[in-house]
Write a protein that holds these residues in place. Structure first.
Motif, PDB file in Angstrom:
ATOM      1  N   ILE A 147       0.991  -1.176  -0.043  1.00 30.82           N
ATOM      2  CA  ILE A 147      -0.057   0.005  -0.048  1.00 30.82           C
ATOM      3  C   ILE A 147       0.925   1.249  -0.022  1.00 30.82           C
ATOM      4  CG2 ILE A 147      -1.657   1.136   1.253  1.00 30.82           C
ATOM      5  CD1 ILE A 147      -2.927  -1.467   2.193  1.00 30.82           C
ATOM      6  N   GLU A 148       0.777   1.978  -1.071  1.00 30.58           N
ATOM      7  CA  GLU A 148       1.636   3.045  -1.277  1.00 30.58           C
ATOM      8  C   GLU A 148       1.344   4.514  -0.597  1.00 30.58           C
ATOM      9  OE1 GLU A 148       4.755   3.096  -2.794  1.00 30.58           O
ATOM     10  OE2 GLU A 148       4.376   1.175  -3.818  1.00 30.58           O
ATOM     11  N   ILE A 149       0.199   4.424   0.100  1.00 29.07           N
ATOM     12  CA  ILE A 149      -0.316   5.707   0.808  1.00 29.07           C
ATOM     13  C   ILE A 149      -0.290   5.555   2.236  1.00 29.07           C
ATOM     14  CG2 ILE A 149      -1.990   6.277  -1.067  1.00 29.07           C
ATOM     15  CD1 ILE A 149      -4.494   5.018   0.696  1.00 29.07           C
ATOM     16  N   SER A 150      -0.108   6.729   2.913  1.00 31.45           N
ATOM     17  CA  SER A 150      -0.090   6.752   4.300  1.00 31.45           C
ATOM     18  C   SER A 150      -1.704   7.153   4.596  1.00 31.45           C
ATOM     19  CB  SER A 150       0.845   7.918   5.066  1.00 31.45           C
ATOM     20  OG  SER A 150       1.988   7.677   4.422  1.00 31.45           O
ATOM     21  N   HIS A 151      -1.899   6.855   6.165  1.00 29.97           N
ATOM     22  CA  HIS A 151      -3.241   7.254   6.693  1.00 29.97           C
ATOM     23  C   HIS A 151      -4.288   6.514   5.743  1.00 29.97           C
ATOM     24  CE1 HIS A 151      -0.763  10.184   9.096  1.00 29.97           C
ATOM     25  NE2 HIS A 151      -0.483  10.645   7.740  1.00 29.97           N
ATOM     26  N   VAL A 152      -4.417   5.492   5.654  1.00 28.43           N
ATOM     27  CA  VAL A 152      -5.101   4.527   5.098  1.00 28.43           C
ATOM     28  C   VAL A 152      -6.557   5.033   4.814  1.00 28.43           C
ATOM     29  CG1 VAL A 152      -5.667   2.410   4.009  1.00 28.43           C
ATOM     30  CG2 VAL A 152      -3.278   2.918   4.475  1.00 28.43           C
ATOM     31  N   ARG A 153      -7.039   4.631   6.371  1.00 30.13           N
ATOM     32  CA  ARG A 153      -8.470   4.654   6.328  1.00 30.13           C
ATOM     33  C   ARG A 153      -8.782   6.418   6.236  1.00 30.13           C
ATOM     34  NH1 ARG A 153     -12.348   2.758   9.241  1.00 30.13           N
ATOM     35  NH2 ARG A 153     -14.003   4.001  10.265  1.00 30.13           N
ATOM     36  N   GLU A 154      -8.207   7.392   6.569  1.00 27.95           N
ATOM     37  CA  GLU A 154      -8.435   8.546   6.278  1.00 27.95           C
ATOM     38  C   GLU A 154      -8.619   9.080   4.894  1.00 27.95           C
ATOM     39  OE1 GLU A 154      -6.154   7.657   8.607  1.00 27.95           O
ATOM     40  OE2 GLU A 154      -7.035   8.228  10.467  1.00 27.95           O
ATOM     41  N   THR A 155      -7.521   8.325   4.218  1.00 23.66           N
ATOM     42  CA  THR A 155      -7.366   8.407   2.538  1.00 23.66           C
ATOM     43  C   THR A 155      -8.613   8.043   1.990  1.00 23.66           C
ATOM     44  OG1 THR A 155      -5.233   8.483   2.760  1.00 23.66           O
ATOM     45  CG2 THR A 155      -6.102   8.112   0.456  1.00 23.66           C
ATOM     46  N   PHE A 156      -8.906   6.738   2.468  1.00 20.34           N
ATOM     47  CA  PHE A 156     -10.458   6.351   1.708  1.00 20.34           C
ATOM     48  C   PHE A 156     -11.411   7.231   2.215  1.00 20.34           C
ATOM     49  CE2 PHE A 156      -7.926   2.515   0.706  1.00 20.34           C
ATOM     50  CZ  PHE A 156      -8.757   1.970  -0.410  1.00 20.34           C
ATOM     51  N   TYR A 157     -11.573   7.739   3.422  1.00 19.80           N
ATOM     52  CA  TYR A 157     -12.728   8.306   3.869  1.00 19.80           C
ATOM     53  C   TYR A 157     -12.864   9.833   2.984  1.00 19.80           C
ATOM     54  CZ  TYR A 157     -15.690  11.429   6.547  1.00 19.80           C
ATOM     55  OH  TYR A 157     -16.954  11.950   7.080  1.00 19.80           O
ATOM     56  N   VAL A 158     -11.675  10.493   2.521  1.00 21.79           N
ATOM     57  CA  VAL A 158     -11.608  11.642   1.772  1.00 21.79           C
ATOM     58  C   VAL A 158     -11.853  11.409   0.517  1.00 21.79           C
ATOM     59  CG1 VAL A 158      -9.995  13.460   1.073  1.00 21.79           C
ATOM     60  CG2 VAL A 158     -10.072  12.957   3.517  1.00 21.79           C
ATOM     61  N   LEU A 159     -11.460  10.336   0.029  1.00 18.33           N
ATOM     62  CA  LEU A 159     -11.651   9.793  -1.382  1.00 18.33           C
ATOM     63  C   LEU A 159     -13.118   9.651  -1.619  1.00 18.33           C
ATOM     64  CD1 LEU A 159     -10.693   8.888  -4.239  1.00 18.33           C
ATOM     65  CD2 LEU A 159     -10.323   6.619  -3.167  1.00 18.33           C
ATOM     66  N   ILE A 160     -13.852   8.986  -0.768  1.00 20.25           N
ATOM     67  CA  ILE A 160     -15.106   8.469  -0.947  1.00 20.25           C
ATOM     68  C   ILE A 160     -15.933   9.896  -1.023  1.00 20.25           C
ATOM     69  CG2 ILE A 160     -17.173   7.275  -0.245  1.00 20.25           C
ATOM     70  CD1 ILE A 160     -14.934   5.113   0.530  1.00 20.25           C
ATOM     71  N   TYR A 161     -15.649  10.547   0.210  1.00 23.08           N
ATOM     72  CA  TYR A 161     -16.341  11.922   0.395  1.00 23.08           C
ATOM     73  C   TYR A 161     -16.269  12.667  -0.807  1.00 23.08           C
ATOM     74  CZ  TYR A 161     -18.789  15.118   3.847  1.00 23.08           C
ATOM     75  OH  TYR A 161     -19.806  15.675   4.430  1.00 23.08           O
TER      76      TYR A 161
END
Length: 196
Positions: A147-161
């Protein structure tokens, strides 16, 4: 003699009636009396299951969230491990179908007077989807790839939002754009043969 229902069945019947009325009459214009009339019960019975209108609205919105989460689980179960492009195409298609399927309830949530309710619903929906993805898709991906991103959960949250906001405010944006944004944000590798 009135038909007796198990508590879960009666609650589901009341919620279904409220969902229909909210979508056709509007949340603000629907009263407990309206819901009771739709179900064919006394108004006091509605209060037995839902202490106030906010609890009833929450139950209706919870159903939408639960259906979306179930769809995400089904999508995840049908994914071909390692086929990132197909997973993205199918996921964006699922995303689009759920944005469309909430209408006319979705339209009702867009009213200015329901802004706080919409924000609460969106937060709840995005959080539930991220929870689901974290236990399924993200974990499965991590077993095969870094997984090439940090803060995985937060990144998915921002992406979906962000995808919800973009698709809602610009319905003409193409699926290819949403897929490309998702790929870029999550730093997903481009597979040979993927459309660019």
């Amino acid at each position: 003699m009135a038909q007796r229902f198990a508590p879960d069945e009666r609650s589901a019947e009341i919620t279904a009636a409220a969902r229909t009325l909210f979508a056709t009459r509007g949340i603000a214009k629907t009263s407990f009396t309206d819901v009771a009339r739709e179900v064919g019960v006394a108004r006091g019975l509605i209060y037995h299951y839902f202490p106030d209108k906010d609890a009833l609205v929450t139950a209706v919105l919870d159903q939408h969230v639960a259906r979306f989460v179930t769809s995400v689980q089904e999508w995840d179960g049908a994914r071909e491990p390692g086929n990132i492009n197909k997973a993205l195409v199918d996921c964006i298609s699922l995303f689009r179908s759920h944005l469309r399927s909430m209408n006319p309830m979705h339209t009702e949530l867009q009213r200015v007077e329901n802004t706080g309710l919409y924000n609460r619903f969106l937060h709840q929906a995005v959080t539930a989807i991220v929870d689901c993805l974290q236990l399924t898709t993200i974990e499965a991906y991590a077993k095969l790839h870094r997984i090439e991103i940090s803060h995985v959960r937060e990144t998915f949250y921002v992406l979906i939002y962000g995808l919800v906001g973009l698709a809602r405010n610009n319905p003409a944006v193409g699926d290819d754009v949403l897929i490309d944004i998702t790929r870029q944000v999550l730093r997903l590798p481009v597979e040979v043969g993927d459309p660019q």
